[in-house]
Motif scaffolding. Structure first.
Motif, PDB file in Angstrom:
ATOM      1  N   SER A   1      -6.804 -48.579 -19.294  1.00  0.00           N
ATOM      2  CA  SER A   1      -6.299 -48.127 -17.985  1.00  0.00           C
ATOM      3  C   SER A   1      -7.109 -46.943 -17.475  1.00  0.00           C
ATOM      4  CB  SER A   1      -4.839 -47.688 -18.086  1.00  0.00           C
ATOM      5  OG  SER A   1      -4.080 -48.733 -18.576  1.00  0.00           O
TER       6      SER A   1
ATOM      7  N   SER B   1      -1.506 -50.111 -26.858  1.00  0.00           N
ATOM      8  CA  SER B   1      -2.514 -49.067 -27.004  1.00  0.00           C
ATOM      9  C   SER B   1      -3.846 -49.512 -26.396  1.00  0.00           C
ATOM     10  CB  SER B   1      -2.656 -48.643 -28.469  1.00  0.00           C
ATOM     11  OG  SER B   1      -3.485 -49.534 -29.155  1.00  0.00           O
TER      12      SER B   1
ATOM     13  N   ASP C   1      -3.527 -49.155 -22.712  1.00  0.00           N
ATOM     14  CA  ASP C   1      -3.592 -47.742 -22.359  1.00  0.00           C
ATOM     15  C   ASP C   1      -5.061 -47.277 -22.316  1.00  0.00           C
ATOM     16  OD1 ASP C   1      -2.335 -45.267 -21.832  1.00  0.00           O
ATOM     17  OD2 ASP C   1      -2.882 -44.630 -23.865  1.00  0.00           O
TER      18      ASP C   1
END
Ligand code: HEM
Length: 364
Positions: A66, A60, A63
């Motif tokens: 990113s 997470s 993510d």
């Protein structure tokens, strides 16, 4: 199981029938069961469960990082996820004394049955290392062989695929590079900082020279040599090509821009807007330090269990593990930043527009 009870049933939900049927001591299969083998299996299994949770938290965070632009509240979320990883790591450390209640003699009851299985084959441990940012070329040659060498083809392929993805270190590097505040039309923080450093070093040089009478020639020479080496360390930060050499030699992993911006966060951590980024960077250092502590503790445990015997995976055992603990750190650049900290009173004063950008107030 639980057919006659309405709604979710504890054992079904947790799939306990399956989970609790996964401890099968080898010693029992071949003859007399070694009592401590169950502990050995369960401790390893519990580790693997926590590794799974760490990978879940890291996924997470990866993510969140990113995204081309990360909103503040997501940095807060990522930080809380990393704080959870830190708590889990405390448990990982606390489990080693439980393992150590097994004596070396008791371990010998079943150790030979484990060959060639070994912690080298913990795919999840490797995945955590790689996702954190430890690449094959960061490892020492002997470690590089063991890193993938003991895995079966499926696991090897998985780790190689993970290596192709961006690690947390890569993404943090990009995020740091994007930090605003340090350069504006009328202001370049790094020039200001460099001026402060050169005044500071000149002041130190004057102190050494003024103390000529009290210092022996050898002491003076030593102090000037120390000062010169401090000057060189700082100049590696200010000089693009010198910094590039450090990157090439693997002595730095963050880009120069990312390093400078991380330093800005550390220097001005008291400013409200930098509090969260500061906490986030601190979490990365805590996680790195906790893994290193675990590696050292595990190396000591291996020494205590095996003496100087080799490991079941074929390494030199305790010696290999000590080397891996010293070498396999990921966020060393952040630790090294303390070299460049200066006291609050020497900090360059920021222009009022930047000062305003760094501030917010809770009007509650
Ligand atoms: C009796 C207890 C243990 C002993 C004697 C022991 C010993 C060793 C040795 C000698 C190695 C080096 C590889 C080899 O040659 O096999 C190793 C690697 C490893 N062990 Fe253990 N270990 C023990 C328990 C554990 C536990 C409970 C875990 C938890 C998951 C663990 C995780 C690992 C990992 C991840 C590696 C690879 C480390 C690296 O390459 O940096 N070990 N262990």
């Amino acid at each position: 199981m639980g057919q006659d009870v309405e709604g979710t049933y504890y054992g079904d939900y947790l799939q306990l029938e399956k989970l609790l049927d996964t401890q099968h001591p080898k010693s029992k299969e071949v003859g007399d069961e070694a009592h401590d083998e169950t502990l050995f299996i369960i401790v390893h299994q519990v580790y693997e469960m926590w590794f799974k949770q760490i990978i879940h938290e890291m996924a997470s965070v990866l993510d969140i990082f990113s995204a081309p632009q990360i909103p503040e509240k997501n940095i807060a979320l990522a930080t809380s996820r990393l704080e959870r990883v830190i708590k889990i790591q405390s448990l990982l450390l606390d489990q080693l004394p439980v393992m150590e209640t097994m004596s070396p003699m008791d371990f010998l009851e079943f150790r030979d049955l484990l060959v060639p299985a070994s912690g080298f084959q913990s795919v999840q441990f490797r995945e955590i290392e790689v996702r954190m940012g430890l690449r094959t070329n960061n490892r020492k040659a002997v470690d590089r062989d063991y890193f993938l060498g003991r895995l079966n083809n499926k696991d090897k392929e998985h780790i190689l695929n993970v290596e192709k993805e961006e690690s947390l270190l890569d993404l943090v590097n990009k995020w740091l590079e994007r930090l605003p505040f340090t350069q504006k039309e009328n202001f370049n923080f790094w020039e200001e900082y460099e001026n402060v450093i050169s005044t500071m070093l000149k002041r130190d040089e004057d102190i050494i020279n003024n103390n000529l009478a009290t210092l022996s020639p050898k002491a003076k020479e030593g102090q000037l040599a120390n000062l010169e080496s401090t000057r060189k360390t700082f100049s590696s930060l200010f000089n693009e090509s010198e910094y590039g050499k450090l990157l090439e030699q693997g002595k730095r992993r963050l880009s120069r821009r990312a390093t400078l911006n991380a330093l800005f966060i550390l220097l001005y951590r008291d400013e409200p807007i930098l509090q969260l980024p500061y906490r986030f960077l601190t979490c990365l250092m805590d996680i790195d330090e906790n893994f290193t502590t675990w590696r050292y503790r595990h190396a000591l445990m291996a020494h205590r269990m095996l003496g100087t015997k080799i490991g079941t995976g074929g390494s030199s055992g305790h010696h290999y593990l000590k080397m891996a603990a010293e070498n396999n750190r990921v966020y060393i650049d952040l630790f090294d930043l303390s070299t460049f900290l200066i006291s609050r009173k020497d900090l360059p004063k920021l222009p009022s527009d930047i000062q305003k950008d760094l501030n917010f107030s809770f009007q509650g």
